[in-house]
Write an enzyme that holds these catalytic residues in place. Sequence first.
Site, PDB file in Angstrom:
ATOM      1  N   LYS A   1       1.639  -2.600   5.776  1.00 18.12           N
ATOM      2  CA  LYS A   1       2.623  -2.448   4.707  1.00 18.12           C
ATOM      3  C   LYS A   1       2.237  -3.231   3.458  1.00 18.12           C
ATOM      4  CE  LYS A   1       6.804  -1.306   5.934  1.00 18.12           C
ATOM      5  NZ  LYS A   1       8.217  -1.311   6.288  1.00 18.12           N
ATOM      6  N   GLU A   2       1.157  -4.012   3.528  1.00 18.73           N
ATOM      7  CA  GLU A   2       0.764  -4.803   2.362  1.00 18.73           C
ATOM      8  C   GLU A   2      -0.585  -4.301   1.837  1.00 18.73           C
ATOM      9  OE1 GLU A   2       1.606  -9.031   2.765  1.00 18.73           O
ATOM     10  OE2 GLU A   2       3.131  -8.634   4.279  1.00 18.73           O
ATOM     11  N   MET A   3      -1.672  -4.990   2.156  1.00 21.90           N
ATOM     12  CA  MET A   3      -2.960  -4.564   1.615  1.00 21.90           C
ATOM     13  C   MET A   3      -3.591  -3.456   2.453  1.00 21.90           C
ATOM     14  SD  MET A   3      -4.115  -8.409   0.487  1.00 21.90           S
ATOM     15  CE  MET A   3      -5.531  -8.126  -0.572  1.00 21.90           C
TER      16      MET A   3
ATOM     17  N   HIS B   1       0.824  -1.201   0.000  1.00 22.36           N
ATOM     18  CA  HIS B   1       0.000   0.000   0.000  1.00 22.36           C
ATOM     19  C   HIS B   1       0.866   1.263   0.000  1.00 22.36           C
ATOM     20  CE1 HIS B   1      -3.596   2.373   0.789  1.00 22.36           C
ATOM     21  NE2 HIS B   1      -2.891   3.060   1.675  1.00 22.36           N
TER      22      HIS B   1
ATOM     23  N   ASN C   1      -2.238  -6.180   7.047  1.00 24.81           N
ATOM     24  CA  ASN C   1      -0.867  -5.723   7.274  1.00 24.81           C
ATOM     25  C   ASN C   1      -0.726  -4.318   6.678  1.00 24.81           C
ATOM     26  OD1 ASN C   1       1.917  -5.157   6.980  1.00 24.81           O
ATOM     27  ND2 ASN C   1       2.409  -7.344   6.960  1.00 24.81           N
TER      28      ASN C   1
END
Lengths: 335, 335
Positions: free
Chosen positions: A126-128, A84, A124
């Site tokens: 830092k991810e989705m 993201h 998360n």
Amino acid sequence: MTMNKQLLCLLLAGGLCAPLQAERLTSEPIQPIEPASFDEPEKIELGKKLFFDPRLSRSGFISCNSCHNLSMGGSDNLSTSIGHNWQEGPINSPTVLNSSMNVAQFWDGRAATLQEQAAGPINNPKEMASTHVLALDVLRSIPQYRQEFAEIYGSDEIDIDRVTDAIAAFEETLVTPNSRFDQWLKGDDQALTQAELEGYKTFKDIGCTACHNGPAAGGSSFQRMGVVEPYVTDNPAEGRVAVTGKDADRFSFKVPTLRNVELTYPYFHDGAHWKLEEAVDLMARLQLGRELEKQDIDNMTAFLKTLTGDQPDFSIPQLPPSNNATPIPVPFAKE
Amino acid sequence: MTMNKQLLCLLLAGGLCAPLQAERLTSEPIQPIEPASFDEPEKIELGKKLFFDPRLSRSGFISCNSCHNLSMGGSDNLSTSIGHNWQEGPINSPTVLNSSMNVAQFWDGRAATLQEQAAGPINNPKEMASTHVLALDVLRSIPQYRQEFAEIYGSDEIDIDRVTDAIAAFEETLVTPNSRFDQWLKGDDQALTQAELEGYKTFKDIGCTACHNGPAAGGSSFQRMGVVEPYVTDNPAEGRVAVTGKDADRFSFKVPTLRNVELTYPYFHDGAHWKLEEAVDLMARLQLGRELEKQDIDNMTAFLKTLTGDQPDFSIPQLPPSNNATPIPVPFAKE
């Protein structure tokens, strides 16, 4: 070549080929991958949609398939993933192909099952970068999703367990049978070239199969990265110790599968090495204390490329549309 | 219902249905979409791979399908798209579905053809942020791509014209026939509900078909956004004037297709409106000076949802892997 071999087997009236095949299947450290069974096609179809649905992310842009791209060996072919807001991920995205055979999920094995793993990236940051609450609100707002959950699970309630159960069911179908190596394992002598066979012999002789064994040629244990010599990296990941708290597990990572390794570059948990020859050379040095000749490296690389199996083959999913009740994605919100 | 209608036609021995069908096909302002022909399957298959290949972008993460997602109505369902380094795009990403029917491509029509359009995002620094030189270097390094180009174009040279020709050939197959509205156009009276038919009648009566006509129900002309009242937006796009230089074309945009409009939210060139009812209401006010009753808006919205046709149905492509000669993607380089 398979045809010729089969013809030969027929001509020899089964006197040679069947025993040979049985011997390889029992004696070799790597076993063939069998095709997936499709017991629950509706659940698999739902899981496929969820796997491809970017509305599980805050931005509406990132889906499971973004980093485990099923057109690209189930990986993103990047050193570390893009999350993201274009955040740089902490670790290389492992392939989802044959991941059902892993002893546990993630490089440090912090998820015991595919279902447990699937819940992680969604929330998360830092991810989705969504939350389970928000992702479920999105899915619950869509009648077609509710209907599919009702047909599969007996009620139209959508919770994270059902979502991840369906995603895991889809992921379990992502196996890659029928590689040339598997054809050889099953008795087709013509499936591999001499160089590939020699590479496989060296692979066994120097001890690679101590870790890279079983149907997935890996994925079944955690091992220290850098046994004989330390692995030099600027990636701060410490591996299994994050899960067990044991100092002995520092810098221990799940042994990655070598299935489809030709497709899953770049290599290692930091994705720092793009050339398969380089990865072979480094593993021999750092894990086994062996300095390989170029010819051996080339042969082993040739062997490793025979582990590429049949890739997933399915129609692209059509996602049910959002509607006026669906939460709107927020790709560019300033925090 | 289609079966019953067909049965009825048979029973009536063609005395009623055939003339009715012919009349609708010639008299209605919207014509049915016909299925695509597949004259060059190899080129289409190559174009599909290229459409899904994120290695055409600098990051190795963004493909044509990222913003024209064929699981989501050929759009990204975001107000404006996410480009390289999470840059916020300047305008809403138009659907690629039925785009072969457009008078020109992009909202301002600056590309005359699909082929010309396809070259744009690859080297747009706010989108895929590669260069044609780099993207071609990537493709040329991959023997499987070279072989496919050789089989299709007679030599294994890969240039931007061939790349965009193949992508355009694939895009030309992305038509969506067989919507319920098309079934009705072809004579199936049961295909639409009374509310949908009333919505269509209002759609014609108030003048929407002046712009939204033809097989794509749009895409055939440029029109000023905000004829009767100005359209309020903070999006700085000025539309067609950027191409023609004529002051009269300021704030003139290509009329979007209404095919699959249920799937291609949010609406307008700025993607500022997520509800189809809101879009209908606004268009009636701003373009036609009409204030619609809620019932009319609901009926028109119901009609518009009958324009959703058969979505693309094909196997996910398998991309040929990079190799040691392939330029490595650069997702996080500091400029």
